[in-house]
Design an enzyme around this catalytic site. Structure first.
Site, mmCIF file in Angstrom:
data_model
loop_
_atom_site.group_PDB
_atom_site.id
_atom_site.type_symbol
_atom_site.label_atom_id
_atom_site.label_comp_id
_atom_site.label_asym_id
_atom_site.label_seq_id
_atom_site.Cartn_x
_atom_site.Cartn_y
_atom_site.Cartn_z
ATOM 1 N N LYS A 113 -37.074 -70.602 24.221
ATOM 2 C CA LYS A 113 -37.363 -70.721 22.785
ATOM 3 C C LYS A 113 -36.090 -70.851 21.946
ATOM 4 O O LYS A 113 -36.136 -71.395 20.847
ATOM 5 C CB LYS A 113 -38.223 -69.555 22.326
ATOM 6 C CG LYS A 113 -39.618 -69.616 22.964
ATOM 7 C CD LYS A 113 -40.586 -68.612 22.386
ATOM 8 C CE LYS A 113 -41.998 -68.851 22.887
ATOM 9 N NZ LYS A 113 -42.178 -68.546 24.332
HETATM 10 C C1 LIG Z 1 -43.192 -69.028 25.118
HETATM 11 C C2 LIG Z 1 -42.992 -69.005 26.593
HETATM 12 C C3 LIG Z 1 -43.761 -69.807 27.468
HETATM 13 C C4 LIG Z 1 -44.893 -70.692 26.984
HETATM 14 O O1 LIG Z 1 -44.449 -71.775 26.224
HETATM 15 P P1 LIG Z 1 -45.483 -72.603 25.314
HETATM 16 O O2 LIG Z 1 -44.646 -73.533 24.543
HETATM 17 O O3 LIG Z 1 -46.141 -71.567 24.452
HETATM 18 O O4 LIG Z 1 -46.459 -73.267 26.230
HETATM 19 C C5 LIG Z 1 -43.472 -69.779 28.822
HETATM 20 N N1 LIG Z 1 -42.499 -68.979 29.311
HETATM 21 C C6 LIG Z 1 -41.748 -68.191 28.507
HETATM 22 C C7 LIG Z 1 -40.706 -67.325 29.120
HETATM 23 C C8 LIG Z 1 -41.954 -68.179 27.135
HETATM 24 O O5 LIG Z 1 -41.220 -67.374 26.342
#
Ligand SMILES: *Cc1c(COP(=O)(O)O)cnc(C)c1O
Length: 471
Positions: A113
């Protein structure tokens, strides 16, 4: 470039308008009016670029209301070796023949993220300064999103963050990451309740339009187009590292929850990046896997949403999924509105299995899917460590498990690494009988002084806290 809503609203907006806005006025999500196409010549030109320059090129196709020199400066400031740990920013690491991990988790909070949120922080600061405005970001988190937002916004002018989390329910490492921030513009609010209580409070505050306007409340959730756009860049960067010629194709396997990450892959593929398959990997919360197998999108209630060892994918309603359905149904906003606004609300599901658009979806859009359970996760973490000496986190393990089922000879399969194992240490210890490696900069963070306010799950208390802290 102008942006439109997935629910058919007639307005067309510029990038900087939707940057700060979130949802469209009709409750839809913003998408560009069309996907700019990258041909062979452009791919060849981009192949040799640094990550920063590649980001600038991709973003320039979607942003025409920020001067080029400013946008370039924002990209240069965001994607640095200092912040992301390597010169490549998103290096590929090989596992078995034909399978790669793309490292997206070496930013400040050790989850992918950061890739988008760090850019968002700089875009927000830039646009707010230009307008002479302020923004108070209110959010709810069970871990990764909140810390990525706080590390992106800390110290930024014109922005404050009020982040609600369920008191005592995040991992000790995640709590330490967030609560050790001492920046004045970051407010950690631990709510006596569960994640759903936090989310309900955010909704209640946001639905008070007068309060929202007066206190300039905004969000940074995953439906923000700017986050998706930032994520498109690393699909290109992964492709260039895995290939030597534009005639080659690759596939991507993506651990999925809100469908944000893999939706960026869909955008990259729609722009003409030679992607063969987009592999959607879910955990026990398999709403998306069910859809791609059957054509039925059946949202679960919170009682049927499992708590798993890949908790950032414990979602029952993938908010970005509406964007893909909009494209799938030939961008028919009225139909998307009927499905997502009316039918999901009244029946909790919709069924596209009989629709020719769904029947040709795998072929036209490349989507395939699979599911991974706790036992799969443990086995995959163990196997990957034993064979390659590489420790992967629980979410990435879901991606690797499903990727291995979908590998095709001659097509490199790139698994997106969405977090580092240290964030989910308990499951790593269960799988390997040893603790995950900890990057040096996180030594001892659990012992740092914590800055957090514990409050009851009460909307009025949270509003008062905001009022007292915005001036
Ligand atoms: C947010 C997240 C996901 C999922 O990603 P999306 O964009 O919501 O599909 C997967 N793995 C981790 C570690 C995350 O923080």
């Amino acid at each position: 470039m102008r942006y439109l809503s997935t629910r058919g609203h007639p307005d067309r907006k510029q990038f900087c308008e939707i940057l700060l806005e979130g949802l469209a006025p009709d409750g839809g999500l913003y998408l560009p009016e069309h996907y700019p196409q990258v041909g062979d010549a452009m791919l060849t030109k981009w192949r040799g670029l640094s990550y920063t320059d590649l980001a600038f090129e991709v973003l320039s196709l979607y942003i025409d209301d920020i001067p080029a020199a400013d946008l370039k400066a924002i990209c240069t400031k965001t994607y640095t070796e200092q912040v992301f740990g390597t010169k490549e920013i998103v290096p590929l690491r090989p596992l078995e023949s034909g399978l790669y991990l793309e490292a997206l988790s070496n930013g400040p909070t050790l989850a992918f993220k950061d890739m988008a949120m760090q850019l968002l922080g700089n875009l927000f600061e830039y646009e707010l300064a230009r307008r002479g405005e302020e923004l108070n970001i209110l959010g709810a988190t069970s871990g990764d999103t909140g810390s990525a937002a706080e590390y992106a916004m800390r110290g930024k002018k014109g922005v404050r963050v009020f982040m609600l989390s369920p008191n005592g329910r995040m991992s000790p490492f995640q709590q330490a990451q967030m609560f050790s921030l001492q920046d004045e513009n970051i407010h950690n609010i631990a709510v006596e309740g569960v994640f759903d209580d936090c989310q309900d409070i955010v909704k209640a505050v946001s639905n008070d339009l007068e309060f929202k306007r007066q206190y300039k409340i905004g969000t940074v959730n995953s439906i923000n187009w700017a986050r998706l756009m930032a994520q498109v860049v690393y699909y290109f960067a992964g492709y260039f590292q895995a290939t030597t010629s534009n005639s080659q194709k690759v596939s991507f396997a993506v651990p999925s929850g809100n469908f944000g990450n893999v939706c960026a892959g869909h955008v990259a593929r729609s722009m003409g990046l030679p992607i063969d398959k987009l592999v959607v990997a879910t955990n026990e919360n398999d709403v998306l896997d069910e859809f791609f197998r059957t054509g039925v999108f059946r949202v679960r209630g919170s009682a049927d949403t499992h708590e798993t060892s890949s908790p950032s994918m414990d979602l029952s309603k993938a908010s970005n999924f509406e964007r893909f359905v909009f494209d799938l149904l030939g961008r028919d906003g009225a139909r998307v509105k009927a499905l997502f606004h009316d039918q999901l609300a009244s029946q909790g599901s919709f069924d596209l299995s009989a629709d020719p658009a769904f029947q040709s979806a795998a072929q036209r859009y490349g989507f395939v899917s699979g599911k991974s359970t706790h036992a799969d996760r443990l086995a995959t973490i163990r196997d990957t460590y034993k064979r390659f000496g590489t420790m992967i986190d629980t979410h990435t393990a879901d991606g690797v498990k499903v990727a291995r089922e979908q590998v095709q000879p001659g097509v490199p399969m790139i698994v997106l690494e969405t977090a580092l194992p240290i964030k989910f240490a308990a499951t790593i210890e269960e799988a390997l009988g040893q603790s995950p490696d900890r990057p040096v900069r996180f030594e001892g963070i659990e012992a740092l002084p914590k800055r957090v306010k514990v409050v009851p799950a009460d909307v009025a208390v949270i509003k008062l806290y905001i009022v007292e802290n915005v001036h």
